[in-house]
Design a protein around this motif. Structure first.
Motif, PDB file in Angstrom:
ATOM      1  N   PRO A   1      -5.016   7.036   5.974  1.00  0.00           N
ATOM      2  CA  PRO A   1      -5.289   8.474   6.110  1.00  0.00           C
ATOM      3  C   PRO A   1      -5.021   9.361   4.903  1.00  0.00           C
ATOM      4  O   PRO A   1      -5.602  10.480   4.771  1.00  0.00           O
ATOM      5  CB  PRO A   1      -4.378   8.735   7.315  1.00  0.00           C
ATOM      6  CG  PRO A   1      -4.189   7.611   7.998  1.00  0.00           C
ATOM      7  CD  PRO A   1      -4.221   6.310   6.933  1.00  0.00           C
ATOM      8  N   ALA A   2      -4.188   8.753   4.192  1.00  0.00           N
ATOM      9  CA  ALA A   2      -3.650   9.922   2.942  1.00  0.00           C
ATOM     10  C   ALA A   2      -4.691   9.920   2.051  1.00  0.00           C
ATOM     11  O   ALA A   2      -4.702  10.894   1.185  1.00  0.00           O
ATOM     12  CB  ALA A   2      -2.252   9.192   2.358  1.00  0.00           C
ATOM     13  N   ILE A   3      -5.581   8.947   1.703  1.00  0.00           N
ATOM     14  CA  ILE A   3      -6.504   8.990   0.722  1.00  0.00           C
ATOM     15  C   ILE A   3      -8.137   8.773   1.119  1.00  0.00           C
ATOM     16  O   ILE A   3      -8.782   8.917   0.376  1.00  0.00           O
ATOM     17  CB  ILE A   3      -6.464   7.857  -0.297  1.00  0.00           C
ATOM     18  CG1 ILE A   3      -6.188   6.307   0.272  1.00  0.00           C
ATOM     19  CG2 ILE A   3      -4.673   8.007  -0.972  1.00  0.00           C
ATOM     20  CD1 ILE A   3      -6.185   5.309  -0.704  1.00  0.00           C
TER      21      ILE A   3
ATOM     22  N   VAL B   1       0.995  -1.213   0.002  1.00  0.00           N
ATOM     23  CA  VAL B   1       0.168  -0.036   0.043  1.00  0.00           C
ATOM     24  C   VAL B   1       1.020   1.187   0.255  1.00  0.00           C
ATOM     25  O   VAL B   1       0.541   2.174  -0.891  1.00  0.00           O
ATOM     26  CB  VAL B   1      -1.000   0.081   1.284  1.00  0.00           C
ATOM     27  CG1 VAL B   1      -1.701   1.465   1.401  1.00  0.00           C
ATOM     28  CG2 VAL B   1      -1.932  -1.091   1.033  1.00  0.00           C
ATOM     29  N   ALA B   2       1.864   1.365   0.835  1.00  0.00           N
ATOM     30  CA  ALA B   2       2.771   2.703   1.059  1.00  0.00           C
ATOM     31  C   ALA B   2       3.499   2.556  -0.084  1.00  0.00           C
ATOM     32  O   ALA B   2       3.621   3.932  -0.463  1.00  0.00           O
ATOM     33  CB  ALA B   2       3.410   2.473   2.389  1.00  0.00           C
TER      34      ALA B   2
ATOM     35  N   ILE C   1      -2.504   6.146  -6.728  1.00  0.00           N
ATOM     36  CA  ILE C   1      -3.786   6.625  -6.649  1.00  0.00           C
ATOM     37  C   ILE C   1      -3.572   8.257  -6.570  1.00  0.00           C
ATOM     38  O   ILE C   1      -4.445   8.844  -7.245  1.00  0.00           O
ATOM     39  CB  ILE C   1      -4.699   6.461  -5.173  1.00  0.00           C
ATOM     40  CG1 ILE C   1      -4.930   4.797  -5.440  1.00  0.00           C
ATOM     41  CG2 ILE C   1      -5.809   7.169  -5.196  1.00  0.00           C
ATOM     42  CD1 ILE C   1      -5.959   4.431  -6.855  1.00  0.00           C
ATOM     43  N   GLU C   2      -2.539   8.857  -5.579  1.00  0.00           N
ATOM     44  CA  GLU C   2      -2.321  10.041  -5.710  1.00  0.00           C
ATOM     45  C   GLU C   2      -1.776  10.786  -7.122  1.00  0.00           C
ATOM     46  O   GLU C   2      -2.293  11.846  -7.456  1.00  0.00           O
ATOM     47  CB  GLU C   2      -1.363  10.619  -4.562  1.00  0.00           C
ATOM     48  CG  GLU C   2      -2.004   9.988  -3.123  1.00  0.00           C
ATOM     49  CD  GLU C   2      -0.506  10.303  -2.150  1.00  0.00           C
ATOM     50  OE1 GLU C   2      -1.153  10.724  -0.907  1.00  0.00           O
ATOM     51  OE2 GLU C   2       0.323  10.402  -2.332  1.00  0.00           O
TER      52      GLU C   2
END
Length: 351
Positions: free
Chosen positions: A119-121, A78-79, A86-87
């Motif tokens: 949290p980032a997305i 994921v990280a 995605i970003e």
């Protein structure tokens, strides 16, 4: 779309060879007025599906909107892979209206849904829906749905026997996580096969699901896009064999890449792949071959002993007419020497 609105993401799951890439290529041609972006997660490092989709690029889904993540499960990276991808897609100008994620055919969809809580997305995207594809012919044959009565009878004889296979667990988890099931290749299954497949899926589903027959990936985008399921907030309704585990294993499956010398007759290669599936219990073969005297590359896609092939495009100078096939099977069925010995004529076989 206003920047404060969550970007919808559709997760497209389904077993090996169920038709996910075909579905996405059809959605690219008929996106229903949406500007699409696509993430393809391959199993093995021969990027067949991503390259097929890049060949279908159109203004509503240009090449830069198609990202391939090969040789790694995106829910396990994921990280490193998923969040940055995605970003990057969300930062495109113009911004996509909808993201499609094609999972590996061996992927469990629920762990991927958990990634959307990062949290980032999590405030920026939402899982619009999970679409599970099921090959009607394979399901009708009961390949990924055990006979419950037979299992119970055998367990009475031996409590130590575990009749649940990795394949059936993957299939069941994909169905259990879905909002809609697309029953593909109905022409190969026939009406009776479709009816059996539908009944098996209904018996596996934890709740009543729409089951739609789809031929050659053709479906109205309004049927599967815009579901607004917010699946990331609906996890309890999507049970999994791996609930309660902090992670999930991919060791049940393995793949190897076989370099294929130039061939003279595609039919001979098809015969070798068919023989391989029958003798070594191979699940999937996909990749490319070079045919003598032909400037076009031969695309090869096999599910078990069912093989399809077609010339897709000319070879590029950088590729050098290099044939490569990725072979996928359960871990214990990967015998590299035996696989190469069947796929490559003995005089040319090499480790």
């Amino acid at each position: 779309m206003a920047n404060l609105e969550k970007l919808p993401v559709t997760v497209i799951t389904g077993f090996l060879g169920s038709g996910k890439t075909t579905l996405i290529s059809q959605l690219m041609k008929n996106p229903g007025g949406k500007r699409l972006a696509i993430v393809v997660n391959e199993f093995g490092d021969v990027g067949v599906d991503g390259e097929i989709l890049k060949g279908c690029a159109i203004p509503e889904c240009p090449v830069e909107n198609i990202v391939e993540l090969a040789n790694g499960c995106i829910c396990c990276t994921v990280a490193d892979d998923f969040i940055p991808t995605i970003e990057a897609l969300m930062a495109l100008d113009p911004r996509p209206d909808h993201i499609l994620i094609e999972t590996s055919g061996l992927a469990l969809p629920k762990p991927l849904l958990k990634a959307f809580d990062w949290p980032a997305i999590r405030s920026k995207i939402t899982v619009d829906g999970v679409i599970a594809l099921a090959d009607a012919e394979a399901v009708a044959a009961g390949r990924f749905a055990p006979d419950v009565a037979a299992v119970d009878a055998q367990r009475l004889a031996d409590d130590s026997i575990d009749h649940e296979t990795p394949l059936s667990e993957v299939f069941e988890d994909q169905i259990a996580c879905a909002d809609i099931v697309l029953l593909t290749k109905p022409d190969l299954a026939g009406p009776e096969g479709v009816a059996r497949a539908r009944a098996l899926i209904e018996s596996e589903a934890p709740r009543k699901l729409p089951i739609i027959e789809v031929a050659e990936g053709t479906v109205d985008p309004r049927v599967i896009l815009g579901l607004e399921a917010a699946a990331e907030d609906d996890m309890d309704a999507r049970p999994s064999h791996h609930d309660g585990h902090d992670d999930h294993e991919h060791d049940d499956f393995d793949s190897i890449v076989v370099d294929i010398p130039e061939i003279t007759d595609p039919a001979e290669l098809v015969a070798r792949i068919t023989d391989l599936a029958q003798r070594q219990n191979i699940l999937r073969v996909k990749g490319y071959a070079a045919v003598a005297g032909k400037p076009m590359r031969l695309l090869v896609q096999a599910v078990g002993a069912r093989v399809r092939h077609q010339y897709d495009r000319p070879w590029t100078e950088a590729e050098g007419r290099r044939g490569r096939l990725v072979v996928i099977a359960e871990h214990d069925d990967i015998d590299a020497a035996a696989i190469r010995g069947i796929l490559i004529p003995e005089a040319k076989a090499a480790e």
